[in-house]
Design a protein around this motif. Structure first.
Motif, PDB file in Angstrom:
ATOM      1  N   ARG A  36      21.584 -36.789 -64.298  1.00  0.00           N
ATOM      2  CA  ARG A  36      20.706 -35.625 -64.292  1.00  0.00           C
ATOM      3  C   ARG A  36      21.034 -34.645 -65.414  1.00  0.00           C
ATOM      4  NH1 ARG A  36      21.018 -38.310 -60.028  1.00  0.00           N
ATOM      5  NH2 ARG A  36      19.425 -38.300 -58.439  1.00  0.00           N
ATOM      6  N   TRP A  37      22.177 -34.831 -66.086  1.00  0.00           N
ATOM      7  CA  TRP A  37      22.621 -33.909 -67.137  1.00  0.00           C
ATOM      8  C   TRP A  37      22.908 -34.711 -68.397  1.00  0.00           C
ATOM      9  CZ3 TRP A  37      23.930 -28.588 -66.415  1.00  0.00           C
ATOM     10  CH2 TRP A  37      23.615 -28.119 -65.163  1.00  0.00           C
ATOM     11  N   ILE A  38      21.881 -35.150 -69.057  1.00  0.00           N
ATOM     12  CA  ILE A  38      22.020 -36.028 -70.211  1.00  0.00           C
ATOM     13  C   ILE A  38      22.208 -35.185 -71.472  1.00  0.00           C
ATOM     14  CG2 ILE A  38      20.848 -37.746 -71.628  1.00  0.00           C
ATOM     15  CD1 ILE A  38      19.404 -38.621 -69.042  1.00  0.00           C
ATOM     16  N   ASN A  39      23.125 -35.615 -72.347  1.00  0.00           N
ATOM     17  CA  ASN A  39      23.407 -34.901 -73.597  1.00  0.00           C
ATOM     18  C   ASN A  39      22.495 -35.380 -74.716  1.00  0.00           C
ATOM     19  OD1 ASN A  39      25.483 -33.312 -72.605  1.00  0.00           O
ATOM     20  ND2 ASN A  39      26.971 -34.939 -72.895  1.00  0.00           N
ATOM     21  N   ARG A  40      21.240 -35.018 -74.632  1.00  0.00           N
ATOM     22  CA  ARG A  40      20.308 -35.329 -75.711  1.00  0.00           C
ATOM     23  C   ARG A  40      19.712 -34.018 -76.193  1.00  0.00           C
ATOM     24  NH1 ARG A  40      16.433 -39.688 -73.059  1.00  0.00           N
ATOM     25  NH2 ARG A  40      15.997 -37.809 -71.898  1.00  0.00           N
ATOM     26  N   VAL A  46      25.907 -23.125 -72.883  1.00  0.00           N
ATOM     27  CA  VAL A  46      26.266 -21.758 -72.497  1.00  0.00           C
ATOM     28  C   VAL A  46      27.598 -21.752 -71.740  1.00  0.00           C
ATOM     29  CG1 VAL A  46      25.570 -19.880 -70.936  1.00  0.00           C
ATOM     30  CG2 VAL A  46      23.941 -20.803 -72.582  1.00  0.00           C
ATOM     31  N   GLU A  47      27.773 -22.699 -70.833  1.00  0.00           N
ATOM     32  CA  GLU A  47      29.046 -22.778 -70.105  1.00  0.00           C
ATOM     33  C   GLU A  47      30.199 -23.107 -71.051  1.00  0.00           C
ATOM     34  OE1 GLU A  47      28.399 -25.387 -66.697  1.00  0.00           O
ATOM     35  OE2 GLU A  47      28.158 -23.571 -65.472  1.00  0.00           O
ATOM     36  N   ALA A  48      29.968 -23.975 -72.021  1.00  0.00           N
ATOM     37  CA  ALA A  48      31.024 -24.330 -72.979  1.00  0.00           C
ATOM     38  C   ALA A  48      31.399 -23.129 -73.840  1.00  0.00           C
ATOM     39  CB  ALA A  48      30.573 -25.501 -73.859  1.00  0.00           C
ATOM     40  N   VAL A  49      30.420 -22.355 -74.283  1.00  0.00           N
ATOM     41  CA  VAL A  49      30.704 -21.165 -75.088  1.00  0.00           C
ATOM     42  C   VAL A  49      31.448 -20.139 -74.243  1.00  0.00           C
ATOM     43  CG1 VAL A  49      29.664 -19.191 -76.300  1.00  0.00           C
ATOM     44  CG2 VAL A  49      28.846 -21.513 -76.741  1.00  0.00           C
ATOM     45  N   ALA A  50      31.017 -19.954 -73.007  1.00  0.00           N
ATOM     46  CA  ALA A  50      31.700 -18.999 -72.120  1.00  0.00           C
ATOM     47  C   ALA A  50      33.151 -19.423 -71.881  1.00  0.00           C
ATOM     48  CB  ALA A  50      30.949 -18.880 -70.792  1.00  0.00           C
ATOM     49  N   ALA A  51      33.377 -20.713 -71.667  1.00  0.00           N
ATOM     50  CA  ALA A  51      34.742 -21.205 -71.435  1.00  0.00           C
ATOM     51  C   ALA A  51      35.599 -21.036 -72.681  1.00  0.00           C
ATOM     52  CB  ALA A  51      34.711 -22.670 -71.004  1.00  0.00           C
ATOM     53  N   ALA A  52      35.040 -21.362 -73.840  1.00  0.00           N
ATOM     54  CA  ALA A  52      35.793 -21.239 -75.089  1.00  0.00           C
ATOM     55  C   ALA A  52      36.067 -19.773 -75.407  1.00  0.00           C
ATOM     56  CB  ALA A  52      35.034 -21.899 -76.243  1.00  0.00           C
ATOM     57  N   SER A  53      35.133 -18.891 -75.068  1.00  0.00           N
ATOM     58  CA  SER A  53      35.313 -17.464 -75.314  1.00  0.00           C
ATOM     59  C   SER A  53      36.359 -16.862 -74.393  1.00  0.00           C
ATOM     60  CB  SER A  53      33.987 -16.713 -75.104  1.00  0.00           C
ATOM     61  OG  SER A  53      33.027 -17.163 -76.008  1.00  0.00           O
ATOM     62  N   GLY A  54      36.582 -17.499 -73.274  1.00  0.00           N
ATOM     63  CA  GLY A  54      37.549 -16.995 -72.315  1.00  0.00           C
ATOM     64  C   GLY A  54      38.978 -17.358 -72.665  1.00  0.00           C
ATOM     65  N   SER A  88      33.087 -26.451 -82.940  1.00  0.00           N
ATOM     66  CA  SER A  88      34.179 -27.385 -82.628  1.00  0.00           C
ATOM     67  C   SER A  88      34.692 -27.164 -81.210  1.00  0.00           C
ATOM     68  CB  SER A  88      35.330 -27.215 -83.623  1.00  0.00           C
ATOM     69  OG  SER A  88      34.910 -27.624 -84.910  1.00  0.00           O
ATOM     70  N   ALA A  89      34.783 -25.916 -80.782  1.00  0.00           N
ATOM     71  CA  ALA A  89      35.228 -25.626 -79.415  1.00  0.00           C
ATOM     72  C   ALA A  89      34.210 -26.143 -78.402  1.00  0.00           C
ATOM     73  CB  ALA A  89      35.454 -24.126 -79.241  1.00  0.00           C
ATOM     74  N   VAL A  90      32.923 -25.994 -78.695  1.00  0.00           N
ATOM     75  CA  VAL A  90      31.878 -26.523 -77.819  1.00  0.00           C
ATOM     76  C   VAL A  90      31.981 -28.043 -77.754  1.00  0.00           C
ATOM     77  CG1 VAL A  90      29.373 -26.820 -77.560  1.00  0.00           C
ATOM     78  CG2 VAL A  90      30.319 -24.554 -78.105  1.00  0.00           C
ATOM     79  N   ALA A  91      32.171 -28.689 -78.908  1.00  0.00           N
ATOM     80  CA  ALA A  91      32.322 -30.151 -78.939  1.00  0.00           C
ATOM     81  C   ALA A  91      33.493 -30.572 -78.065  1.00  0.00           C
ATOM     82  CB  ALA A  91      32.527 -30.629 -80.375  1.00  0.00           C
ATOM     83  N   HIS A  92      34.596 -29.861 -78.163  1.00  0.00           N
ATOM     84  CA  HIS A  92      35.784 -30.184 -77.376  1.00  0.00           C
ATOM     85  C   HIS A  92      35.512 -29.984 -75.882  1.00  0.00           C
ATOM     86  CE1 HIS A  92      40.025 -30.860 -76.718  1.00  0.00           C
ATOM     87  NE2 HIS A  92      40.059 -29.767 -75.978  1.00  0.00           N
ATOM     88  N   LEU A 127      32.697 -30.117 -74.299  1.00  0.00           N
ATOM     89  CA  LEU A 127      31.711 -31.068 -73.779  1.00  0.00           C
ATOM     90  C   LEU A 127      32.077 -32.524 -74.021  1.00  0.00           C
ATOM     91  CD1 LEU A 127      28.390 -29.223 -74.747  1.00  0.00           C
ATOM     92  CD2 LEU A 127      29.600 -29.224 -72.544  1.00  0.00           C
ATOM     93  N   GLY A 128      33.160 -32.763 -74.761  1.00  0.00           N
ATOM     94  CA  GLY A 128      33.570 -34.133 -75.030  1.00  0.00           C
ATOM     95  C   GLY A 128      32.606 -34.841 -75.967  1.00  0.00           C
ATOM     96  N   LEU A 129      32.076 -34.095 -76.945  1.00  0.00           N
ATOM     97  CA  LEU A 129      31.119 -34.654 -77.900  1.00  0.00           C
ATOM     98  C   LEU A 129      31.703 -34.646 -79.297  1.00  0.00           C
ATOM     99  CD1 LEU A 129      27.936 -32.654 -76.806  1.00  0.00           C
ATOM    100  CD2 LEU A 129      28.480 -35.030 -76.240  1.00  0.00           C
ATOM    101  N   ASP A 130      31.044 -35.371 -80.203  1.00  0.00           N
ATOM    102  CA  ASP A 130      31.418 -35.252 -81.612  1.00  0.00           C
ATOM    103  C   ASP A 130      30.816 -33.956 -82.160  1.00  0.00           C
ATOM    104  OD1 ASP A 130      28.720 -35.746 -82.160  1.00  0.00           O
ATOM    105  OD2 ASP A 130      29.067 -37.801 -82.776  1.00  0.00           O
ATOM    106  N   HIS A 131      31.279 -33.553 -83.318  1.00  0.00           N
ATOM    107  CA  HIS A 131      30.854 -32.280 -83.910  1.00  0.00           C
ATOM    108  C   HIS A 131      29.348 -32.231 -84.150  1.00  0.00           C
ATOM    109  CE1 HIS A 131      30.489 -29.004 -86.829  1.00  0.00           C
ATOM    110  NE2 HIS A 131      31.577 -28.515 -86.255  1.00  0.00           N
ATOM    111  N   SER A 132      28.769 -33.332 -84.637  1.00  0.00           N
ATOM    112  CA  SER A 132      27.336 -33.315 -84.955  1.00  0.00           C
ATOM    113  C   SER A 132      26.487 -33.176 -83.688  1.00  0.00           C
ATOM    114  CB  SER A 132      26.929 -34.543 -85.758  1.00  0.00           C
ATOM    115  OG  SER A 132      27.120 -35.715 -85.006  1.00  0.00           O
ATOM    116  N   GLY A 133      26.876 -33.838 -82.610  1.00  0.00           N
ATOM    117  CA  GLY A 133      26.138 -33.706 -81.348  1.00  0.00           C
ATOM    118  C   GLY A 133      26.212 -32.286 -80.808  1.00  0.00           C
ATOM    119  N   ALA A 134      27.417 -31.707 -80.861  1.00  0.00           N
ATOM    120  CA  ALA A 134      27.577 -30.324 -80.407  1.00  0.00           C
ATOM    121  C   ALA A 134      26.806 -29.371 -81.302  1.00  0.00           C
ATOM    122  CB  ALA A 134      29.054 -29.956 -80.372  1.00  0.00           C
ATOM    123  N   SER A 135      26.798 -29.644 -82.588  1.00  0.00           N
ATOM    124  CA  SER A 135      26.085 -28.791 -83.535  1.00  0.00           C
ATOM    125  C   SER A 135      24.587 -28.769 -83.231  1.00  0.00           C
ATOM    126  CB  SER A 135      26.331 -29.282 -84.962  1.00  0.00           C
ATOM    127  OG  SER A 135      25.667 -28.457 -85.886  1.00  0.00           O
TER     128      SER A 135
END
Length: 152
Positions: free
Chosen positions: A25-29, A47-55, A63-67, A69-77
């Motif tokens: 139900r939560w696909i990374n596309r 939004v949750e990844a940015v909030a977590a990284a900001s905390g 790069s923090a969002v990629a980390h 979410l467990g994605l590569d940099h381009s997917g996170a970008s």
């Protein structure tokens, strides 16, 4: 020591059934042809990844969002780009390194985060509605513990 199939501590298969159920139900596309529900889920993830990284002690970056979410940099970008275009994030220059871009939640992003957390709480309450309050609290505590142990 690994739990055996008849052991009450054998939660592994159940845990992964839950993960598979929700991951479908939560696909990374990030394509424009995503159904609204999946696009919304993608925005919540970012939004949750940015909030977590900001905390944490570091700034929220792609790069923090990629980390998170467990994605590569381009997917996170791509996800960050889409969430920014939707008005949930804004970018600014890092105060630590002018070459870096820092991500911040907008007011709309803060609202989305609050709505997502409220929804998550409602779903947990619905899924455990016939459980005793003691069992719900114990399970919630274990979920928080597991989540905390998995933090990057």
């Amino acid at each position: 020591m690994t739990a055996q199939p008849d052991d009450p501590a054998d939660g592994g298969p159940a845990l992964f059934r839950v993960i598979r159920f929700w991951s479908r139900r939560w696909i990374n596309r990030t394509s424009a042809d995503l159904p609204d529900e999946l696009r919304h889920a993608m925005y919540v993830q970012v939004v949750e990844a940015v909030a977590a990284a900001s905390g944490e002690e570091t700034e929220a970056t792609v790069s923090a969002v990629a980390h998170q979410l467990g994605l590569d940099h381009s997917g996170a970008s791509r996800m960050v780009r889409d969430a920014t275009a939707a008005g949930y994030l804004r970018r600014s220059e890092s105060s630590l390194d002018r070459r870096r871009t820092v991500l911040h939640l907008t007011v709309r992003g803060e609202e989305l985060l609050g709505e997502a957390r409220d929804w998550q709480r409602r779903i947990f309450t619905e899924l455990t509605a016939d459980w005793s309050l003691r069992d719900r609290r114990r399970f919630a505590g274990y979920l928080r513990r597991l989540s905390d142990d998995m933090r990057p």
